[in-house]
Scaffold this motif. Structure first.
Motif, PDB file in Angstrom:
ATOM      1  N   ALA A 164       0.852  -1.184   0.000  1.00 59.89           N
ATOM      2  CA  ALA A 164       0.000   0.000   0.000  1.00 59.89           C
ATOM      3  C   ALA A 164       0.889   1.236   0.000  1.00 59.89           C
ATOM      4  CB  ALA A 164      -0.921   0.015   1.218  1.00 59.89           C
ATOM      5  N   ILE A 165       0.395   2.312  -0.585  1.00 62.50           N
ATOM      6  CA  ILE A 165       1.153   3.559  -0.661  1.00 62.50           C
ATOM      7  C   ILE A 165       0.420   4.632   0.136  1.00 62.50           C
ATOM      8  CG2 ILE A 165       2.150   5.301  -2.164  1.00 62.50           C
ATOM      9  CD1 ILE A 165       3.336   2.520  -2.548  1.00 62.50           C
ATOM     10  N   LYS A 166       1.164   5.310   0.990  1.00 57.98           N
ATOM     11  CA  LYS A 166       0.604   6.430   1.746  1.00 57.98           C
ATOM     12  C   LYS A 166       1.096   7.725   1.104  1.00 57.98           C
ATOM     13  CE  LYS A 166      -0.431   7.706   6.525  1.00 57.98           C
ATOM     14  NZ  LYS A 166      -0.168   7.358   7.948  1.00 57.98           N
ATOM     15  N   LEU A 167       0.153   8.546   0.644  1.00 56.86           N
ATOM     16  CA  LEU A 167       0.479   9.729  -0.146  1.00 56.86           C
ATOM     17  C   LEU A 167       0.207  11.013   0.618  1.00 56.86           C
ATOM     18  CD1 LEU A 167      -1.096   8.746  -3.579  1.00 56.86           C
ATOM     19  CD2 LEU A 167       1.319   8.670  -2.962  1.00 56.86           C
ATOM     20  N   SER A 168       0.907  12.051   0.219  1.00 58.37           N
ATOM     21  CA  SER A 168       0.562  13.384   0.695  1.00 58.37           C
ATOM     22  C   SER A 168      -0.522  13.954  -0.213  1.00 58.37           C
ATOM     23  CB  SER A 168       1.798  14.296   0.670  1.00 58.37           C
ATOM     24  OG  SER A 168       2.057  14.732  -0.658  1.00 58.37           O
ATOM     25  N   ALA A 169      -1.073  15.078   0.182  1.00 60.90           N
ATOM     26  CA  ALA A 169      -2.116  15.728  -0.619  1.00 60.90           C
ATOM     27  C   ALA A 169      -1.522  16.609  -1.708  1.00 60.90           C
ATOM     28  CB  ALA A 169      -3.009  16.569   0.295  1.00 60.90           C
ATOM     29  N   GLN A 170      -0.201  16.624  -1.839  1.00 54.86           N
ATOM     30  CA  GLN A 170       0.456  17.574  -2.732  1.00 54.86           C
ATOM     31  C   GLN A 170       0.758  16.949  -4.097  1.00 54.86           C
ATOM     32  OE1 GLN A 170       3.797  18.865  -0.394  1.00 54.86           O
ATOM     33  NE2 GLN A 170       2.520  19.722   1.206  1.00 54.86           N
TER      34      GLN A 170
END
Length: 242
Positions: free
Chosen positions: A86-92
């Protein structure tokens, strides 16, 4: 070393728990933590969550360059491990739906939106740059719900909402928008682990009152593609609030 301690914790958790154990990695380049992913898999973790984050501060680096670098990190990791990633992303990100779609093409099984980070602050007394972090607030979940709702229907991978979910109302809204999983942190730091029971009880009571038979039935029923007024997820509703 920190890696050895991380691996040892995973081994202890697997011995003591019946629930899945997911290890967390931080990755900006194909080097660093990514090369340790195999060690965590061998320790017995059921899945890996890769935190993708970097400050794109170079004048000559485009958004496409950033995404290409991250996709290379993910591909390098997928070449090493066989457990779900799974990948945890920023909102940017300029176009989250497209980028998450590219992650799915590589074989990513889930995505967490969005990560929260330390923010730089200026100490006026010392004139030093100091990191600051604050616990989240329920208001922050509104941004996540918008993008969860926009994602659902465009990708098939699992979607997790993380950051700003504090009570059963927040969790229900995230599921209605289309999340498969809701992550909790700040609320548990404030209330303790027993608060999970309170949230689950509140969710169950609401579902019974509203005559939902299962989580599957409500999940995604208010996503962008299923909402009666999908434009409410888009910027055009701004004019209606003035």
């Amino acid at each position: 070393s920190e890696l050895d301690q991380h691996v040892a914790r995973i081994e202890r958790y697997k011995e003591a728990l019946s629930i899945p154990v997911i290890a967390s990695l931080n990755g900006v380049t194909p080097q660093g933590w990514v090369r340790h992913a195999k060690d965590l898999q061998d320790a017995g973790c059921d899945a890996l969550e890769l935190n993708l984050y970097g400050i794109a501060a170079r004048r000559d680096e485009t958004a496409a360059d950033v995404e290409a670098r991250y996709l290379l990190v993910v591909k390098s990791l997928l070449d090493v491990v066989s457990i779900p990633l799974a990948i945890k992303l920023s909102a940017q990100f300029s176009s989250p739906v497209n980028f998450i779609g590219e992650l799915e093409k590589l074989g990513v099984r889930g995505v967490s939106v969005f990560n929260r980070f330390y923010q730089p602050d200026i100490d006026l007394t010392s004139r030093h740059i100091v990191p600051r972090i604050q616990l989240s607030h329920s208001y922050e979940a509104l941004l996540l719900m918008r993008w969860i709702a926009m994602l659902r229907g465009h990708v098939q991978l699992g979607i997790a909402g993380t950051g700003g979910f504090h009570n059963h109302e927040d969790a229900l809204k995230g599921l209605l928008a289309g999340a498969d999983v809701i992550h909790l942190c700040s609320s548990l730091l404030k209330q303790g682990p027993d608060y999970v029971r309170t949230i689950l009880f509140g969710m169950q009571a609401w579902m019974e009152e509203e005559e939902y038979q299962s989580v599957r039935q409500l999940k995604g029923s208010l996503s962008h593609q299923h909402a009666v007024n999908p434009s409410a997820y888009e910027r055009e509703n701004y004019a209606e609030l003035i």
